[in-house]
Write a protein that holds these residues in place. Structure first.
Motif, short mmCIF file in Angstrom:
data_model
loop_
_atom_site.label_atom_id
_atom_site.label_comp_id
_atom_site.label_asym_id
_atom_site.label_seq_id
_atom_site.Cartn_x
_atom_site.Cartn_y
_atom_site.Cartn_z
N ASN A 82 11.61 6.30 11.62
CA ASN A 82 12.52 6.02 12.72
C ASN A 82 13.57 5.02 12.23
OD1 ASN A 82 11.51 3.37 12.94
ND2 ASN A 82 10.15 3.87 14.64
N GLU A 83 14.39 4.52 13.12
CA GLU A 83 15.52 3.69 12.70
C GLU A 83 15.09 2.34 12.13
OE1 GLU A 83 14.63 2.91 16.95
OE2 GLU A 83 15.00 4.72 15.80
N GLU A 84 13.80 1.97 12.31
CA GLU A 84 13.33 0.67 11.83
C GLU A 84 12.28 0.76 10.73
OE1 GLU A 84 13.29 -2.50 15.25
OE2 GLU A 84 12.33 -0.67 16.00
N ASP A 85 11.59 1.89 10.58
CA ASP A 85 10.46 2.00 9.66
C ASP A 85 10.82 1.66 8.22
OD1 ASP A 85 8.55 2.74 11.55
OD2 ASP A 85 8.96 4.88 11.31
N ALA A 86 11.92 2.21 7.72
CA ALA A 86 12.29 1.99 6.32
C ALA A 86 12.53 0.52 6.04
CB ALA A 86 13.52 2.81 5.96
N GLU A 87 13.07 -0.19 7.02
CA GLU A 87 13.29 -1.62 6.85
C GLU A 87 11.98 -2.38 6.84
OE1 GLU A 87 15.29 -5.47 9.16
OE2 GLU A 87 15.49 -3.45 10.02
N LYS A 88 11.09 -2.06 7.78
CA LYS A 88 9.85 -2.83 7.91
C LYS A 88 8.87 -2.55 6.78
CE LYS A 88 10.15 -3.39 12.91
NZ LYS A 88 9.58 -3.08 14.24
N VAL A 89 8.93 -1.36 6.20
CA VAL A 89 8.01 -1.03 5.11
C VAL A 89 8.63 -1.32 3.75
CG1 VAL A 89 6.65 0.80 4.02
CG2 VAL A 89 6.88 0.74 6.51
N PHE A 90 9.90 -0.97 3.55
CA PHE A 90 10.51 -1.07 2.23
C PHE A 90 11.74 -1.98 2.16
CE2 PHE A 90 8.65 3.32 2.23
CZ PHE A 90 7.59 3.02 1.37
N VAL A 119 0.81 -1.22 0.00
CA VAL A 119 0.00 0.00 0.00
C VAL A 119 0.84 1.28 0.00
CG1 VAL A 119 -1.73 1.32 1.31
CG2 VAL A 119 -1.92 -1.18 1.14
N MET A 120 1.93 1.28 0.77
CA MET A 120 2.65 2.52 1.01
C MET A 120 3.39 3.10 -0.20
SD MET A 120 2.21 3.71 4.12
CE MET A 120 3.69 4.60 4.63
N PRO A 121 3.95 2.29 -1.10
CA PRO A 121 4.72 2.89 -2.20
C PRO A 121 3.94 3.91 -3.02
CG PRO A 121 5.21 0.57 -2.06
CD PRO A 121 4.09 0.82 -1.10
N ARG A 122 2.70 3.61 -3.35
CA ARG A 122 1.91 4.53 -4.15
C ARG A 122 1.67 5.85 -3.42
NH1 ARG A 122 -4.11 3.16 -6.65
NH2 ARG A 122 -4.35 5.09 -7.85
N LEU A 123 1.56 5.79 -2.10
CA LEU A 123 1.33 7.00 -1.31
C LEU A 123 2.61 7.81 -1.13
CD1 LEU A 123 -0.98 5.39 1.40
CD2 LEU A 123 -1.69 6.93 -0.43
N VAL A 124 3.70 7.13 -0.80
CA VAL A 124 4.96 7.82 -0.57
C VAL A 124 5.48 8.44 -1.88
CG1 VAL A 124 7.36 7.54 0.20
CG2 VAL A 124 5.51 6.35 1.40
N ALA A 125 5.10 7.87 -3.00
CA ALA A 125 5.52 8.42 -4.30
C ALA A 125 5.03 9.84 -4.51
CB ALA A 125 5.02 7.52 -5.44
N GLY A 126 3.98 10.24 -3.78
CA GLY A 126 3.45 11.60 -3.90
C GLY A 126 3.97 12.55 -2.84
N CYS A 127 5.00 12.15 -2.10
CA CYS A 127 5.50 12.96 -0.99
C CYS A 127 6.77 13.71 -1.34
CB CYS A 127 5.75 12.08 0.24
SG CYS A 127 4.23 11.36 0.92
#
Length: 346
Positions: A196-204, A182-190
């Motif tokens: 935080n130190e873990e978010d990028a790993e857990k999402v992407f 879900v997140m890639p399409r949303l972050v593409a518009g940011c």
């Protein structure tokens, strides 16, 4: 005054008193909070027209929540009403070697039932200077994810800068889609991303070489995260800045705190704060986001100052009970200048 819009769910917060465990508590302290509402409160404190957009039930609890937001100067002109309940979260505050706990009770909340078309985003973004959302919103439900996409696309059309705090919450992604879907399409518009130190790993799946948050303790090397920022910017070309908050968890009562900001060319590193007696760490990341948005709007071109403001603002949040960061810009700047003695102001 510049107008900033945030979009997400606000909940009733029921916290066990002091450091009591859930099984000990015979009462709970009731306040309100939620990622995007917390950011709106911070920005209202800094002098912005802060518009918080959400969906709420029409009942007395929601009315009390709106009164609470209004008390701190947050505007709610574009809140829509429907559904039957406000989400709730229960908080058990940790101490020393015992971590805190959060239990969510937000299934079938009014915000979970939001759908595209319920909010007139063209009206919401009239005169806006910024739009902020977090990864919590699309985790709530498929409808919330689509409404968030609708908001991001409207902001892009109207040339309103967009920021996102990735804010991965494993307990919330339960409706059949993953954050990675879900997140890639949303972050593409940011334009700006915060993690935080873990978010990028857990999402992407993006993490610094050789880093393990579980064993890092208080000694996080901020230089490791420049590559994380650059890889996020490579994956999402619209991003012009990426910030990462760095929490070194010595124990539940003592953390180190700071952050980095990358503009694609240079990595800025903030001062590292040693927070020895945490009052309440919930909302720490939101206070960083609110501080960073203020810094980027107030001092365009001075990313180092914007980052230092964000880190100092969030350091102060750890001294305040509740979700909201109830500090002024002057108080944050005083800490930035090195005045952290805590002496009584008379």
């Amino acid at each position: 005054m510049k107008k900033v819009v945030t979009f997400g769910e606000i909940m009733l917060r029921l916290a066990a008193p002091g450091n009591q465990r859930f099984c000990q508590a015979n009462r709970f302290d009731a306040t309100f909070g939620g990622g995007e509402a917390n950011v709106a409160v911070s920005l209202a404190n800094y002098g912005y027209v802060a518009q918080f957009v959400t969906r709420m039930p029409e009942n007395d609890l929601a009315a009390a929540c709106l009164m609470d937001l209004h008390k701190y100067g947050v505007r709610t002109d574009h809140v829509v009403f429907g559904g039957e309940r406000l989400g709730i979260y229960f908080l058990e505050t940790g101490a020393v070697s015992r971590p805190g706990k959060v239990v969510y009770d937000r299934a079938h909340s009014s915000m979970a039932g939001i759908r595209p078309g319920m909010i007139d985003w063209e009206r919401v973004f009239e005169g806006a200077s910024w739009f902020h959302w977090t990864g919590i919103t699309p985790a709530i439900s498929a409808g919330a994810a689509e409404a968030c996409r609708e908001a991001v696309e409207a902001a892009n059309r109207m040339q309103v800068p967009v920021s996102c705090d990735l804010n991965y919450r494993d307990k919330l992604w339960k409706y059949g889609k993953t954050a990675a879907e879900v997140m890639p399409r949303l972050v593409a518009g940011c334009d700006v991303a915060i993690a935080n130190e873990e978010d990028a790993e857990k999402v992407f799946g993006i993490k610094p070489e050789g880093f393990d948050a579980a064993t890092a303790g208080g000694g996080i090397d901020s230089r490791r995260f420049g590559d994380v920022c650059r890889r996020l910017m490579e994956r999402f070309p619209r991003l012009r800045k990426v910030a990462v908050t760095l929490r070194g968890s010595i124990n539940a009562s003592r953390n180190t705190w700071g952050g980095v900001l990358c503009d694609g060319r240079r990595l800025y590193r903030s001062k590292r704060y040693d927070i020895t007696h945490i009052v309440d760490r919930v909302g720490g990341g939101d206070s960083f986001a609110g501080g960073l948005i203020h810094g980027l709007l107030a001092w365009p071109g001075d990313d180092a100052r914007a980052l230092e403001f964000a880190a100092a603002a969030s350091c102060l949040k750890h001294t305040i009970d509740g979700d909201y960061n109830l500090v002024s810009a002057e108080e944050v700047e005083r800490l930035m200048r090195g005045n952290g003695s805590g002496r009584v102001s008379r």
